[in-house]
Design a protein around this motif. Structure first.
Motif, PDB file in Angstrom:
ATOM      1  N   TYR A 268     -21.134  64.406  47.363  1.00  0.00           N
ATOM      2  CA  TYR A 268     -20.669  65.682  47.909  1.00  0.00           C
ATOM      3  C   TYR A 268     -21.822  66.667  48.068  1.00  0.00           C
ATOM      4  CZ  TYR A 268     -18.093  70.074  48.226  1.00  0.00           C
ATOM      5  OH  TYR A 268     -17.614  71.293  48.623  1.00  0.00           O
ATOM      6  N   SER A 269     -22.714  66.659  47.090  1.00  0.00           N
ATOM      7  CA  SER A 269     -23.903  67.508  47.142  1.00  0.00           C
ATOM      8  C   SER A 269     -24.974  66.865  46.278  1.00  0.00           C
ATOM      9  CB  SER A 269     -23.587  68.928  46.645  1.00  0.00           C
ATOM     10  OG  SER A 269     -23.260  68.912  45.263  1.00  0.00           O
ATOM     11  N   ASP A 270     -26.109  67.531  46.174  1.00  0.00           N
ATOM     12  CA  ASP A 270     -27.178  66.988  45.346  1.00  0.00           C
ATOM     13  C   ASP A 270     -26.824  66.991  43.873  1.00  0.00           C
ATOM     14  OD1 ASP A 270     -28.744  66.543  47.554  1.00  0.00           O
ATOM     15  OD2 ASP A 270     -29.812  68.468  47.409  1.00  0.00           O
ATOM     16  N   THR A 271     -25.792  67.759  43.484  1.00  0.00           N
ATOM     17  CA  THR A 271     -25.422  67.847  42.068  1.00  0.00           C
ATOM     18  C   THR A 271     -24.061  67.255  41.744  1.00  0.00           C
ATOM     19  OG1 THR A 271     -24.479  70.063  42.411  1.00  0.00           O
ATOM     20  CG2 THR A 271     -26.806  69.925  41.751  1.00  0.00           C
ATOM     21  N   LEU A 272     -23.244  66.943  42.743  1.00  0.00           N
ATOM     22  CA  LEU A 272     -21.877  66.485  42.488  1.00  0.00           C
ATOM     23  C   LEU A 272     -21.587  65.209  43.271  1.00  0.00           C
ATOM     24  CD1 LEU A 272     -19.118  67.003  41.157  1.00  0.00           C
ATOM     25  CD2 LEU A 272     -18.512  68.399  43.157  1.00  0.00           C
ATOM     26  N   SER A 317     -13.553  59.136  39.179  1.00  0.00           N
ATOM     27  CA  SER A 317     -14.526  59.806  38.314  1.00  0.00           C
ATOM     28  C   SER A 317     -15.326  60.802  39.125  1.00  0.00           C
ATOM     29  CB  SER A 317     -15.445  58.793  37.635  1.00  0.00           C
ATOM     30  OG  SER A 317     -16.282  58.162  38.570  1.00  0.00           O
ATOM     31  N   ALA A 318     -15.825  61.811  38.419  1.00  0.00           N
ATOM     32  CA  ALA A 318     -16.701  62.828  39.010  1.00  0.00           C
ATOM     33  C   ALA A 318     -17.909  62.981  38.113  1.00  0.00           C
ATOM     34  CB  ALA A 318     -15.967  64.151  39.169  1.00  0.00           C
ATOM     35  N   ASP A 319     -19.076  63.038  38.737  1.00  0.00           N
ATOM     36  CA  ASP A 319     -20.337  63.159  38.001  1.00  0.00           C
ATOM     37  C   ASP A 319     -21.049  64.420  38.494  1.00  0.00           C
ATOM     38  OD1 ASP A 319     -22.513  62.736  36.440  1.00  0.00           O
ATOM     39  OD2 ASP A 319     -23.299  61.037  37.572  1.00  0.00           O
ATOM     40  N   TYR A 320     -21.201  65.382  37.590  1.00  0.00           N
ATOM     41  CA  TYR A 320     -21.813  66.665  37.944  1.00  0.00           C
ATOM     42  C   TYR A 320     -23.130  66.801  37.187  1.00  0.00           C
ATOM     43  CZ  TYR A 320     -22.510  71.733  38.223  1.00  0.00           C
ATOM     44  OH  TYR A 320     -23.043  72.982  38.432  1.00  0.00           O
ATOM     45  N   ARG A 321     -24.217  67.029  37.935  1.00  0.00           N
ATOM     46  CA  ARG A 321     -25.551  67.171  37.342  1.00  0.00           C
ATOM     47  C   ARG A 321     -26.126  68.529  37.732  1.00  0.00           C
ATOM     48  NH1 ARG A 321     -27.466  62.059  35.761  1.00  0.00           N
ATOM     49  NH2 ARG A 321     -26.072  60.371  36.416  1.00  0.00           N
ATOM     50  N   PRO A 322     -25.850  69.570  36.925  1.00  0.00           N
ATOM     51  CA  PRO A 322     -26.303  70.919  37.289  1.00  0.00           C
ATOM     52  C   PRO A 322     -27.816  71.081  37.255  1.00  0.00           C
ATOM     53  CG  PRO A 322     -25.378  70.901  35.082  1.00  0.00           C
ATOM     54  CD  PRO A 322     -25.106  69.558  35.676  1.00  0.00           C
ATOM     55  N   LYS A 323     -28.506  70.277  36.434  1.00  0.00           N
ATOM     56  CA  LYS A 323     -29.962  70.348  36.372  1.00  0.00           C
ATOM     57  C   LYS A 323     -30.498  68.989  35.921  1.00  0.00           C
ATOM     58  CE  LYS A 323     -29.885  72.274  31.677  1.00  0.00           C
ATOM     59  NZ  LYS A 323     -30.298  73.411  30.836  1.00  0.00           N
ATOM     60  N   GLU A 326     -29.294  66.778  32.647  1.00  0.00           N
ATOM     61  CA  GLU A 326     -27.965  67.140  32.144  1.00  0.00           C
ATOM     62  C   GLU A 326     -26.903  66.623  33.105  1.00  0.00           C
ATOM     63  OE1 GLU A 326     -25.473  70.996  30.398  1.00  0.00           O
ATOM     64  OE2 GLU A 326     -27.126  71.306  31.822  1.00  0.00           O
ATOM     65  N   SER A 327     -25.808  66.077  32.555  1.00  0.00           N
ATOM     66  CA  SER A 327     -24.728  65.576  33.400  1.00  0.00           C
ATOM     67  C   SER A 327     -23.396  65.718  32.682  1.00  0.00           C
ATOM     68  CB  SER A 327     -24.971  64.112  33.779  1.00  0.00           C
ATOM     69  OG  SER A 327     -24.872  63.283  32.638  1.00  0.00           O
ATOM     70  N   PHE A 328     -22.342  65.920  33.483  1.00  0.00           N
ATOM     71  CA  PHE A 328     -20.965  65.939  33.006  1.00  0.00           C
ATOM     72  C   PHE A 328     -20.206  64.864  33.788  1.00  0.00           C
ATOM     73  CE2 PHE A 328     -22.598  70.159  32.282  1.00  0.00           C
ATOM     74  CZ  PHE A 328     -22.074  70.530  31.048  1.00  0.00           C
ATOM     75  N   THR A 329     -19.477  64.018  33.081  1.00  0.00           N
ATOM     76  CA  THR A 329     -18.714  62.948  33.731  1.00  0.00           C
ATOM     77  C   THR A 329     -17.272  63.002  33.255  1.00  0.00           C
ATOM     78  OG1 THR A 329     -20.674  61.524  33.855  1.00  0.00           O
ATOM     79  CG2 THR A 329     -18.530  60.474  34.131  1.00  0.00           C
ATOM     80  N   VAL A 330     -16.340  62.950  34.208  1.00  0.00           N
ATOM     81  CA  VAL A 330     -14.911  62.913  33.892  1.00  0.00           C
ATOM     82  C   VAL A 330     -14.314  61.689  34.574  1.00  0.00           C
ATOM     83  CG1 VAL A 330     -12.690  64.091  34.083  1.00  0.00           C
ATOM     84  CG2 VAL A 330     -14.771  65.416  33.694  1.00  0.00           C
TER      85      VAL A 330
END
Length: 766
Positions: A268-272, A317-323, A326-330
């Motif tokens: 979706y983007s460079d972070t999501l 699943s969704a993988d979010y990397r704000p920086k 660091e990553s958040f995975t659901v």
């Protein structure tokens, strides 16, 4: 002479470990790093070198060397080498992995010889849904396999023996289609399978906004088996044979399966990033058996069996990397499965009317899971991971048994429908810290709670079982500065094994050899559950030493110890039962106190040029493989020297050679593997003993490629179980003296023939 001793010692020790395997056939994927290509790799054309591609991605060796926890990684090239159609056949060549079932046909997977839930099996880092037969997953759909010898907080602590994590295929970027087809023979019975993978990539400025792969596999297989079993009861005082019977005959079956999965990624983007992973598994098995019986009520027995299984699953699943770091995975998953098994049996007797028995069994289960994970890599070389998991499932089982059209009176009182629910919650945190190049430390803590409830059914009361375990975990990796090619790993862990639902449910199953109204023997016991089971708890120590050779070979030795409390084991006792008018021998799982399990495992895998500097060019790429394991364990409270953990062998042994060469303008690969598991004697109780004969299996393969490197066809001829040997098992039990019966000795035996299995497979990418 003395200056050669270190090299000689290393060569002798090399009979003991594992290394990166060169591809048996050309692979469109990038090959090994340049460092792994010997100077003499060019063959035939003077000093002209072959074209070499360099990959920057992690290899099996780098994944293993950089892991603080002890693990083994098997990449696709090893999965494809022998052309196996069963996952278990791939794994049994690894140190400490053995199989149940007949040689040449796969079977249930056991690490360190322990089955029954001691080995944790994951698919893409998650436990597979209920009803999913992991051992039937085609190797074609697997990207790699990771084997952890000790548990981690993220993978889960329900892993007394260890964890096998199966990673499904990743999308390929260099080909749109992958097609594989195979035909085979198992005792002249035909086998056929085919698979197709479509790789997808489109959108965005770089053409990688959407990436995915869709895979499907279908197979039809026929099997022939023999029926050869018997039972004899002898008066221990007089030696007189009280009763003797035998069953001789055959059985045939046909299995059809169709399964598939997709891995779709949307950047979706460079972070999501979002991921969608649907999968399905369908199978149908039909079979029949017929055998003659002597010494029992039945003269001829004929059965018709049918089993169907379907399993549907969807993971989001969704993988979010704000920086960076660091990553958040659901993850959210939902699935449903249904299994039906029907059996029709006709017994012809000598003096009584014919007897019919019809069994209908169906199980439906729905499951939903939700998990979240946060990961942070700091500038101080810390890798923090914290997460939580929740799962809920509901299962409905329907059972109906009728003899001569009438429900069995003893089972009617338990009802035909049983509803159960399972809820699981887990939370964990772990930190992997590398304070220097020589040291890495992993510390983790995991809490897991499992609650199982069973609704009342007939005379079965409502039951509730709760398991709660907190597991501290510690792993240490040391790379001595003076020996840069050596590594030492130490693990201190707490793991456990929770009761499965079939062990908790108390509804009885009656042994067909001795139906209702006939006293059975402890070697042919009925089965019933135990809703009061507690989980096994294991405190473990693992120590391993690794020495890496110049181009990726490895020599390794490891030792482990497990002290177990609340050991779960099936115990056979003579009971006054509610489902029959006579006393019956019944096997129930029970917590039987403590046990100790220990073992040594050795690995060796190296190319010839790593062992022999002046090896001829044609032998430099020859790969030697060897691994061996020795186990010793003791169940306290059971007498004798054979008081072993359930079905655990004394060890395992593998030896193999793989080689590549060129001829007639083609690239060839060949190899063989010898597998040996020694005979096992197990003292089940003070009065019951089981014996299993040694398992020997020899496999060989020949592979070659035709056409261009990218668009050619890779062929593979595989021969498994080249020297078939019968697999035999036996039991000996002593029935104690009672007011109405003298002491007797009961012996039972079963002989299962095994067969040579051959297959020819072709795969292409375009």
């Amino acid at each position: 002479m003395s200056r050669h001793l270190p090299a000689l010692a290393a060569l002798c020790a090399s009979a003991l470990c594992t290394a990166q395997t060169p591809p048996a056939t050309p692979d469109p994927k990038p090959a090994a790093p340049v460092a792994n290509i010997p100077a003499a790799a060019a063959s035939g054309a003077g000093n002209r070198l072959e074209r070499v591609e360099v990959s920057s991605g992690p290899t099996a060796n780098s994944r293993r060397r950089n892991s603080t926890a002890s693990k083994i990684v098997i990449e696709r090239e090893d999965l494809e080498k022998y052309g196996d159609v069963a996952l278990g056949d791939v794994l049994r060549r690894l140190p400490g992995v053995t199989l149940g079932g007949r040689p040449g046909r796969g079977g249930d997977i056991r690490m360190r010889g322990m089955g029954g839930g001691a080995t944790q099996i994951l698919v893409d880092d998650e436990r597979p849904p209920p009803g999913f037969a992991v051992e039937d997953l085609p190797p074609d759909q697997i990207e790699r396999i990771e084997i952890y010898r000790a548990p981690t907080a993220a993978t889960g602590a329900r892993a007394i023996a260890g964890t096998i994590n199966i990673i499904l295929r990743e999308p390929l970027q260099k080909s749109n289609h992958e097609v594989r087809m195979g035909v085979g023979w198992d005792r002249n019975e035909p086998q056929a399978d085919a698979s197709w993978t479509r790789n997808l990539k489109w959108g965005g400025p770089n053409g990688d906004e959407f990436v995915g792969a869709v895979s499907t596999n279908g197979a039809i297989r026929r099997f022939y088996n023999n029926v050869d079993s018997g039972n004899r009861t002898t008066d221990t005082e007089t030696g007189q044979v009280i009763a003797q019977n035998s069953q001789i005959g055959t059985s045939e079956s046909q299995n059809k399966s169709l399964n598939g999965n997709a891995r779709l990624r949307w950047k979706y983007s460079d972070t999501l990033t979002f991921n969608l992973s649907p999968s399905f598994f369908l199978s149908q098995n039909e079979g029949s058996s017929q055998y003659n019986s002597e010494g029992t009520l039945f003269r001829d027995v004929h059965t018709e069996n049918e089993a169907k299984n379907h399993n549907l699953r969807l993971n989001l699943s969704a993988d979010y990397r704000p920086k960076v770091g660091e990553s958040f995975t659901v993850r959210l998953g939902s699935g449903t499965s249904k299994n039906t098994r029907n059996s029709d049996r006709l017994d012809k007797t000598n003096t009584r009317p014919d007897r019919t028995q019809v069994d209908r069994n169906s199980v439906e289960e729905d499951q939903t899971s939700l998990s979240g994970r946060w990961s942070l890599k700091t500038a101080q070389e810390h890798q923090w991971v914290t997460g939580a998991e929740a799962e809920r499932s509901e299962r409905t089982q329907m059972v109906d048994t009728r003899v001569d059209g009438i429900p069995l009176p003893g089972l009617v009182r338990f009802g035909n429908t049983l509803v159960s629910r399972n809820q699981r919650f887990a939370a964990y945190t772990q930190d992997e810290w590398s304070p220097s190049k020589q040291w890495s430390l992993y510390a983790g803590l995991r809490y897991e709670r499992i609650e199982t409830t069973v609704d009342a059914a007939g005379e079965l009361p409502e039951a509730r079982n709760v398991s709660q375990v907190t597991s501290p975990l510690l792993h240490l990796l040391w790379k001595p500065e003076a020996f840069p090619k050596d590594q030492v790993r130490l693990s201190l862990t707490r793991s456990y094994r929770s009761p499965n639902l079939n062990d908790l449910i108390a509804r009885p199953t009656i042994n067909n050899t001795y139906p209702s109204g006939t006293p059975n023997e402890q070697t042919h016991a009925d089965r019933a559950g135990n809703p009061d089971l507690k989980p096994e708890l294991a405190t473990g120590v693992d120590l391993s030493v690794e020495h890496w050779l110049p181009t990726g070979g490895i020599i390794s030795g490891s030792a482990f110890l497990r002290d177990i409390k609340n050991l779960m084991r099936g115990e056979v006792q003579l009971e006054t039962v509610s489902w029959d008018s006579v006393q019956r021998w019944v096997s129930r799982p029970r917590n039987m106190g403590t046990a100790r399990r220990m073992g040594l495992e050795f690995e060796f895998k190296a190319r010839m040029d790593e062992l022999w500097e002046d090896a001829p060019a044609e032998l430099q790429m020859m790969l030697l493989r060897f691994n061996a394991a020795v186990y010793k364990n003791q169940v306290k409270g059971i007498p004798g020297n054979s008081n072993r953990i359930d079905q655990q062998p004394r060890g395992s042994f593998n030896f193999g050679i793989d080689h590549r060469w060129k001829a007639w303008g083609l690239n060839f690969g060949s190899g063989f593997n010898a597998n040996y598991v020694p005979a096992t004697r197990e003292q089940v109780t003070a009065t019951l003993r089981r014996d299993i004969t040694a398992r020997r299996q020899f496999d060989a393969y020949l592979s070659w490629s035709s056409g261009a490197v990218r668009d050619g066809i890779n062929w593979r001829l595989t021969m498994a179980n080249l020297l078939p040997r019968d697999a035999e098992s036996s039991s000996v039990g002593i029935s104690p003296k009672s007011e109405t019966q003298r002491e007797s000795l009961t012996e039972s035996w079963s002989r299962n023939k095994t067969f040579r299995v051959m297959s020819l497979r072709a795969d292409m990418r375009f």
